[in-house]
Design a protein around this motif. Structure first.
Motif, PDB file in Angstrom:
ATOM      1  N   ARG A 178      -1.371   8.600  13.445  1.00 37.45           N
ATOM      2  CA  ARG A 178      -2.125   8.282  12.223  1.00 37.45           C
ATOM      3  C   ARG A 178      -1.327   7.405  11.268  1.00 37.45           C
ATOM      4  O   ARG A 178      -1.755   7.170  10.134  1.00 37.45           O
ATOM      5  CB  ARG A 178      -2.548   9.572  11.533  1.00 37.45           C
ATOM      6  CG  ARG A 178      -1.347  10.274  10.982  1.00 37.45           C
ATOM      7  CD  ARG A 178      -1.638  11.489  10.199  1.00 37.45           C
ATOM      8  NE  ARG A 178      -0.323  12.118  10.052  1.00 37.45           N
ATOM      9  CZ  ARG A 178      -0.062  13.149   9.345  1.00 37.45           C
ATOM     10  NH1 ARG A 178      -1.031  13.734   8.706  1.00 37.45           N
ATOM     11  NH2 ARG A 178       1.151  13.631   9.262  1.00 37.45           N
ATOM     12  N   LYS A 234       0.857  -1.190   0.000  1.00 40.17           N
ATOM     13  CA  LYS A 234       0.000   0.000   0.000  1.00 40.17           C
ATOM     14  C   LYS A 234       0.889   1.234   0.000  1.00 40.17           C
ATOM     15  O   LYS A 234       1.834   1.323   0.783  1.00 40.17           O
ATOM     16  CB  LYS A 234      -0.924  -0.006   1.216  1.00 40.17           C
ATOM     17  CG  LYS A 234      -1.788   1.244   1.349  1.00 40.17           C
ATOM     18  CD  LYS A 234      -1.241   2.212   2.354  1.00 40.17           C
ATOM     19  CE  LYS A 234      -1.919   3.570   2.307  1.00 40.17           C
ATOM     20  NZ  LYS A 234      -1.435   4.476   3.341  1.00 40.17           N
ATOM     21  N   GLY A 251      -7.620   7.990   6.104  1.00 44.24           N
ATOM     22  CA  GLY A 251      -6.555   7.006   6.326  1.00 44.24           C
ATOM     23  C   GLY A 251      -6.981   5.589   5.962  1.00 44.24           C
ATOM     24  O   GLY A 251      -6.273   4.619   6.221  1.00 44.24           O
ATOM     25  N   ASP A 288      -5.082   2.223   4.299  1.00 43.55           N
ATOM     26  CA  ASP A 288      -4.359   1.215   5.090  1.00 43.55           C
ATOM     27  C   ASP A 288      -5.258  -0.001   5.293  1.00 43.55           C
ATOM     28  O   ASP A 288      -4.821  -1.147   5.175  1.00 43.55           O
ATOM     29  CB  ASP A 288      -4.007   1.760   6.495  1.00 43.55           C
ATOM     30  CG  ASP A 288      -3.078   2.959   6.443  1.00 43.55           C
ATOM     31  OD1 ASP A 288      -2.297   3.067   5.485  1.00 43.55           O
ATOM     32  OD2 ASP A 288      -3.143   3.793   7.383  1.00 43.55           O
TER      33      ASP A 288
HETATM   34 MG    MG Z   1      -2.389   7.291   6.136  1.00 44.74          MG
END
Ligand code: MG
Ligand code: ADP
Ligand code: ASP
Length: 408
Positions: free
Chosen positions: A209, A7, A151, A154
């Motif tokens: 984060r 990723k 986010g 992920d």
């Molecule tokens: Mg991120």
């Protein structure tokens, strides 16, 4: 031959040059005979730009339309990366979440992944293709586009690794691993070679984060071998998330410090001190789907007490509105509230067997004149709420007090 899910975050695909770099890295792994599924985020800043556009038109954007729009950032990068891979002579195909399909529930803007159809990906891999998948998005039963929360790429990466039973999930980002704290705030922060799953879960939920918390939950549930690495460095082992406590090789009592500026605090003064009051206050807040984090009720005197709790800043105004009729009903004296607080937490599995972590933390903050407004603890963390303006100072002095700096 291994099946690897990689990723790449927004900064790592922030320009066409960087996308070409990612393609070269993917090509290297592919040349070694591995099968690759690559998840990408939108280009750096793009999701923020889209969010701002939506808010220009609707102050509180309609959640379904919001997801239709903010999911577009990733559609651009999957295609660009596939093109870059083709330019290097590789076979590549991109898929949006809907095309894969990554089935989610219908909680727009923070949907949860329920199932992933892997057939298409498997047959592409079998035919020698690199499969490129859009992060952060899915589709619900009714065919609506959903997104997984900020986010969320992920989580797409780790969920795909779990579904495909990949040998490893590699999260490439703009730092070379998980650090003792955010290296942007504390330059002396140290990269951890390993961090236990439990610690990573706490760090993520308390504000680091570097990994979205749901990605860590997936890794734990499906035992995904998860590693955080830099997309800018050629070599490097990054940080491996481990599942055994005794693999906490560094044997540190504290592994890291997390902080979070996303919360707001509400205190209701002069609440009648009787059974059922906490429920009367927090029940309506919970019914509105608002998560409450820390809660403190003071010792009562003269039949009255004060009741404080924290919520996400996005839910702050709404919480105050919900509480207005409640306050009148329970005849509370007043409410004081503010959204300029921060939560600072020290995390470490080693804390279980060591007393005195909290007192070191409190003494360190006291020496800097930083007032603690709320405290909460678990077996492996101590969190405090302080004035937001002291957050960086607090993180720096705690990092030093717990001896987390780089060895010189
Ligand atoms: Mg991120
Ligand atoms: P990406 O776009 O690759 O997903 P993010 O910005 O979401 O990247 O996450 C990486 C950032 O997380 C780093 O640049 C760093 O500032 C921040 N961060 C916060 N806490 C930590 C930590 N403990 N270790 C490493 N990075 C951290
Ligand atoms: N592009 C999304 C965001 O900025 C998802 C991600 O990058 O993980 O939040």
């Amino acid at each position: 031959m291994a099946l690897i899910v990689q990723k790449y975050g927004g900064t790592s695909v922030g320009s066409t040059e960087r996308i070409k770099n990612v393609a070269r890295r993917v090509a290297k792994w592919s040349a070694q005979g591995h099968q690759l599924v690559v998840v990408v985020s939108a280009m750096a800043g793009e999701t923020n730009r889209l969010v701002a556009l939506a808010k220009e038109v609707q102050a509180h954007p309609d959640a379904r339309e919001f997801d239709v729009m903010v999911s577009t950032g990733e559609q651009v990068t999957i295609a660009l990366l596939s093109m870059a891979l083709m330019e290097l002579g590789l076979k590549a195909r991109s898929y949006t979440g809907t095309q894969v399909k990554i089935l989610t529930d219908n909680a727009f803007t923070r949907a949860r992944i329920m199932r992933i159809d892997e057939d298409r990906i498997r047959s592409d891999l079998a035919s020698g293709c690199v499969v490129v998948v859009a992060g952060f998005q899915g589709v619900d039963e009714a065919g609506n586009i959903t997104t997984l929360g900020r986010g969320g790429s992920d989580t797409t990466g780790v969920a795909l690794a779990a579904a495909l039973k990949a040998d490893e999930c590699q999260i490439y980002t703009d730092v070379d691993g998980v650090y003792t704290t955010d290296p942007r705030i504390v330059p002396e922060a140290r990269r951890l070679k390993t961090i236990t799953f439990e610690e990573m879960l706490e760090m993520a939920s308390l504000g680091s984060r570097v990994l979205q918390i749901r990605s860590v939950e997936f890794a734990g549930k499906y035992r995904v071998k998860l590693r955080v690495l830099s997309s800018f460095e050629e070599q490097g082992e990054g940080t491996l998330i481990t599942f055994e406590e005794d693999e906490n090789m560094e044997q540190a009592i504290i592994s890291g410090i997390a902080f979070n500026r996303d919360e707001a605090k509400i205190t209701i003064l002069g609440v009648p001190d009787r059974p059922g009051i906490a429920y009367q206050i927090l029940g309506p807040v919970g019914d509105a789907d608002i998560d409450v984090d820390m809660i403190v009720q003071n010792v009562g005197h003269d039949g009255l007490t004060d009741f404080s709790f924290t919520v996400h800043r996005n839910d702050y105004r709404k919480s105050l509105d919900i509480l207005k009729p409640v306050m009148a009903h329970i005849k509370a004296r007043d409410v004081v509230s503010g959204d300029t607080i921060a939560k600072v937490s020290v995390v470490g599995v080693g804390m279980r067997s060591h007393a005195g972590i909290a007192s070191t933390m409190f003494r360190t903050l006291a020496e800097e004149g930083i007032n603690i407004q709320m405290i909460s603890t678990s077996e492996i963390k101590v969190s405090v709420v302080i004035d937001e303006k002291y957050v960086e100072l607090a993180v720096r002095v705690l990092h030093k007090a717990f001896g987390l700096e780089q060895p010189v």
